[in-house]
Design an enzyme around this catalytic site. Structure first.
Site, short mmCIF file in Angstrom:
data_model
loop_
_atom_site.label_atom_id
_atom_site.label_comp_id
_atom_site.label_asym_id
_atom_site.label_seq_id
_atom_site.Cartn_x
_atom_site.Cartn_y
_atom_site.Cartn_z
N MET A 1 15.24 70.46 -11.52
CA MET A 1 13.84 70.07 -11.75
C MET A 1 13.06 70.44 -10.49
SD MET A 1 12.64 66.31 -12.98
CE MET A 1 12.99 65.34 -11.55
N ARG B 1 14.37 58.88 -14.43
CA ARG B 1 14.03 57.61 -13.79
C ARG B 1 14.97 56.50 -14.21
NH1 ARG B 1 7.32 58.03 -13.27
NH2 ARG B 1 7.49 59.49 -11.51
N TYR C 1 13.53 59.17 -4.53
CA TYR C 1 13.34 60.35 -5.39
C TYR C 1 12.99 60.00 -6.83
CZ TYR C 1 18.48 60.76 -6.56
OH TYR C 1 19.77 60.60 -6.97
N GLU C 2 12.59 61.01 -7.58
CA GLU C 2 12.03 60.84 -8.94
C GLU C 2 10.81 59.92 -8.93
OE1 GLU C 2 13.23 62.94 -10.72
OE2 GLU C 2 15.23 63.25 -9.92
N GLY C 3 9.99 60.03 -7.91
CA GLY C 3 8.83 59.16 -7.76
C GLY C 3 9.22 57.95 -6.94
#
Lengths: 599, 599
Positions: free
Chosen positions: A170, A305, A444-446
């Site tokens: 990603m 997430r 990570y991932e926001g």
């Protein structure tokens, strides 16, 4: 580096043991995996799957965990070399079909529930997080292509991604742009004379498993801008750029114009290469519609997430196992009252109340987190089956699972390390690595701040409050049901108190509303934690009731489960009041933007 | 390892800046360093000292911090090689007399208050914790020999330890024995035909700075057993064993029979060698009386515990500085309402409320912790002057300073790392090292669980409750005094609420009392945190009042101080209620001692 801590305290850093029994209890007794479309997925099926993957994880993946940390990944002549043994182990897991459990049978998957896929994911991730992330991102790429790909793209990629013959990545972040994706600069230029082919130019950073030598090909999903793209996030398109361009039969052909330019030296997760990726005219295809890249990427991101929340508590469980084993074997001091081991010079430290407190803190969190995550996975199954209410609830609790379970997961890993005292600080004992690896999950991932913003600014009110009110209604109704006396007193009653705090927090956020958005956002992280605690309290109440049903758990297991639950309900759930007080404190102060100046 | 993160986000990981202004405010305006024996220590003296040590710390020590982490220490042919530059920098700090500020002038010290020594210690430790620990342990050895040494020992060692011409170490832990010192096996055999000379045999582990090449000699203080020693802690004696045996003129002579056998590979603190020390017939002298070693060692240990609390918040301050600088320079997203930097593509992340929340959490903790630690140092000065009430209070709050400030310090470092997002996980940015270094502070010099036990089982009731009642009385009286309206509403009122929780917690612990010691000990860590919060709230109330006095702070500094204080009082002090609820929950459950068995 010394090879053996012969001077260090005696104590076992055990291998990882997959929590098969607890997973079965949650899947089959608490959440009832056999509801809806999966009536045929019975306890025997689940037990067979989990027992088999446990063996694989414990014997093949867990032993590589420390080696991956010590050896790390190397960038040599433009390609990444993974730690010794990773490629062979990855091939073994792929061959078993473990990565494609919930993928479609027509693409080589098993068509089993996502719940079971998640349970298997906890086991694989708990055994070796750096290793497992290769597959986690692949599953997200599979889902994004399944949802947005053309027939040709689906035919080419899905069978190869379903079981990780190829892996996926990603690509969002760039040096100047992380959370604020509107700042993305990577550009896509149409290749003249082709239909729908582009060349990508740009630099992406923090790309997990951006390169490795585990598989014959890697499929990069890349956010970039078309020449005519509007500014900001509305000008982002999603592209598929494979490392090797597939031949007409789908075999990996010529090397594409992309690659890892450097690797980050990170705090942990050394067994997974975090790459700076250079796209220098890489051939790519559009995935989905032009300028709709963000929506397509979010198909992947939302799934990631949930799986990051899972990573948080899976590492916490691994850490808990290590701490508990140490506390059982390390003799130091004596129990209050009579010695527990009168024949030995000292009792195991597990006899000390403060050590037990730390362990029960961990157990209460981890077992609650497992139930919450698998509940989220159940919502994925229901949403896939067309249940729009489940889809709305999933959207609401995704940031809670990601943000709350990783914040608390890191806290839990810290506590496990603390149980070992000095030995916890020694790399060889393994607790440091668990913490260093788990540390990335809040980032990570926001980041978790972004999760809180997503929850409060978007998810709470996006549907006019329908999803949160439905969830509140379900939990309030549950807590009002009659239950055996102990469950009522120790589980339902504290859950009702916490639900009161949740209701007050919602009212307060509503009152801040449009007039004082800074006040609402100042309380966003506290609201995420408040809702997280309430959800965990709800899970514990459901587990307490399920544990009491005849024949579900044997008596020692039932008492252990209730003890961990009571600990959570009495000592952690009351944190909702503190989070409410913080929300009520309103907007945080401003800080001067210029260094040196004080406001 | 890559040499430059050219792909990483732009952002400044600044050099360390010593908090000279805030230290002066706390020393001179809040705590009044010029009380009692030190009337001559005025603001100008303090400012001159702190400005000068700040320059040294910022220019000589801070630049070696990351190098020490990367290079670490090496054991070569039985001696430890410290990181490049450490020896030269150490010589420079020694030459300035910085390590001996509060040592006696007759031994080459400056005779200044311990408060000022502590303020200087924060600066040196904040700049380079691994480096500074060499000196911290030396100061403890100085104090132990000053308190318990013979005239000859004092004459030989004190002048050499005062300014770290020689360094000192503390040797307690053995492989089978950490907290439970009764299990110590190292033995001391009298050397026939000598007066008071012994040979030591045994293995000690986790010895910080057990060997290094910064100084010409190292003085080891070692707990061991004499041949006729009773079992347990009552049979421990303390010995002095130098690395090189001093000649008749005190010059280092022959190498003693001791040395580092191996170094631990640790999570952090790589610039300080954590040694397994082998004592193989090392010549040693008794320090203090036979079998009274524990009391003598505690002279050193108590001092170290305060300085470990200091390390916890000093690293938190360093992390805060890095996070604040990053938040000011990293553009991402837009402020609510009008853009803060309309000319730029995005605003600095400092505009976002959740980022400010994280930063104010850190600032509110760090500045409160500084005041509490310097208050503890003031009690050291008063106790040295013969004030027995101050000595009793110091004894009471030592575990709070050590335990609370390091738990919260680590939490604060985690938050700072979180502010940087992905960049926080990259080693090059420095926040990972700060967390890895700070992580040890909750563990060494007695784990924080041991601090809680010391507080609840020993300190609270050891004097019939006199010290805690005196402290409670002082704080209650202070919170009842009249104050300007804002101070009353935002500081005094929440402090009174927290004091109510403290009082209830004390009553509850008393009620558990002898009948249910497991319940009291189950709440020990929560009580330590409760008392820690109340102490920090008290410090914030005192700072708020001091900040309001005319001419103390300029208006922007005064407003910034009050904002950080209000943030702490409204969002963190209310945690006392949660800790009280946990104490009231009573005894934690038992856990089965045997793996596999459930309760």
């Amino acid at each position: 580096m010394p090879s053996a801590a012969h001077g260090a305290p005696q104590g076992a850093m055990p291998d990882y043991t997959a929590p098969v029994t607890d997973l079965l209890f949650v899947l089959c007794d608490v959440l009832r995996i056999d509801r809806g479309d999966f009536a045929s997925v019975d306890r025997d099926t689940c037990a067979a799957v989990l027992t088999e993957v446990a063996r694989l994880a414990e014997t093949r993946l867990a032993p590589l965990n420390r080696l991956g940390d010590l050896q790390g990944c190397r960038l040599e002549n433009g390609v990444v070399r993974s730690p010794d043994g990773f490629a062979e182990a990855f091939a073994a897991v792929c061959a078993g079909g473990w990565y494609g459990l919930d993928c479609a049978p027509e693409h080589g998957g098993q068509g089993l529930p996502h719940m079971l896929h998640s349970a298997v994911g906890e086991v694989l991730s708990g055994a070796n997080m750096a290793f497992h992330i290769h597959a986690g991102l692949t599953h997200g790429a599979y889902s994004a292509i399944a949802a947005h790909g053309s027939a040709a793209q689906r035919a080419l990629y899905l069978p190869r991604l379903a079981n990780c013959r190829w892996t996926g990545t990603m690509n969002l972040t760039e040096p100047q742009c992380g959370t604020d994706l509107g700042l993305i600069r990577t550009r896509a230029e149409p290749v003249p004379g082709t239909e729908g082919r582009y060349k990508l130019y740009g630099t992406k950073i923090y790309i997990s498993a951006g390169d490795h030598d585990l598989t014959e090909n890697i499929v990069h999903l890349v956010l970039a801008r078309l020449p005519d793209a509007p500014e900001g996030v509305k000008g982002l398109s999603l592209f598929i750029a494979p490392k090797f361009l597939p031949d007409t039969d789908g075999s990996p052909g010529a090397r594409n114009g992309l690659g890892a330019a450097r690797l980050e030296a990170k705090m942990g997760l050394h067994g997974n290469a975090t790459c700076e990726m250079l796209y220098d005219g890489a051939e790519a295809e559009l995935l989905g519609a032009p300028h709709q890249g963000l929506a397509a990427m979010f198909t992947m991101m939302n799934e990631e997430r949930i799986s990051v929340g899972l990573q948080g508590y899976a590492q916490a469980d691994r850490a808990f196992q290590g701490a508990l084993a140490y506390a059982r074997t390390r003799p130091q001091g004596r129990a209050l009252g009579a010695p527990a081991r009168p024949e030995a010079p000292a009792d195991p430290i597990l006899v000390h109340p403060d050590v037990r407190r730390m362990l029960l803190d961990q157990q209460g969190f981890t077992e609650g987190a497992r139930a919450l995550t698998l509940w989220g996975a159940q919502l994925v199954d229901l949403a896939r089956g067309g249940d729009t209410a489940a889809a709305a609830r999933l959207s609401l609790i995704t940031p809670v699972i990601k943000g709350f379970l990783t914040d608390k997961g890191v806290e839990s890993c810290l506590k496990a390390q603390q149980v070992l005292g000095g030995a916890g600080y020694i790399e060889e004992m393994g607790l440091s690595q668990i913490l260093r690896d788990a540390r990335v999950t809040t980032i990570y991932e926001g980041t978790n701040g972004v999760q809180a913003l997503d929850l409060v600014a978007r998810k709470l009110g996006g549907d006019g409050g329908a999803a949160i009110m439905a969830l509140l209604g379900e939990m309030t109704g549950y807590a009002a049901e009659s239950a055996p006396e102990e469950v009522e007193a120790k589980f339902h009653a504290p859950l009702r108190a916490a639900l009161g705090d949740l209701q007050n927090a919602l009212l307060r956020l509503q009152a801040f509303g449009a007039n004082d958005p800074a006040a609402a956002l100042s309380g966003a992280s506290d609201f995420l934690h408040l809702l997280g605690h309430v959800c965990l309290g709800y899970m514990w109440a459901r587990m307490a009731r399920a544990a009491g049903a005849p024949g579900v758990l044997d008596e020692p297991a039932r008492r252990a489960k209730l003890a961990a639950g009571r600990h959570y309900m009495s000592r952690h759930l009351p944190a909702t009041a503190l989070h409410l007080a913080r929300i009520e404190a309103g907007a945080v102060a401003s800080l001067p933007l210029d260094a040196g100046a004080a406001e």
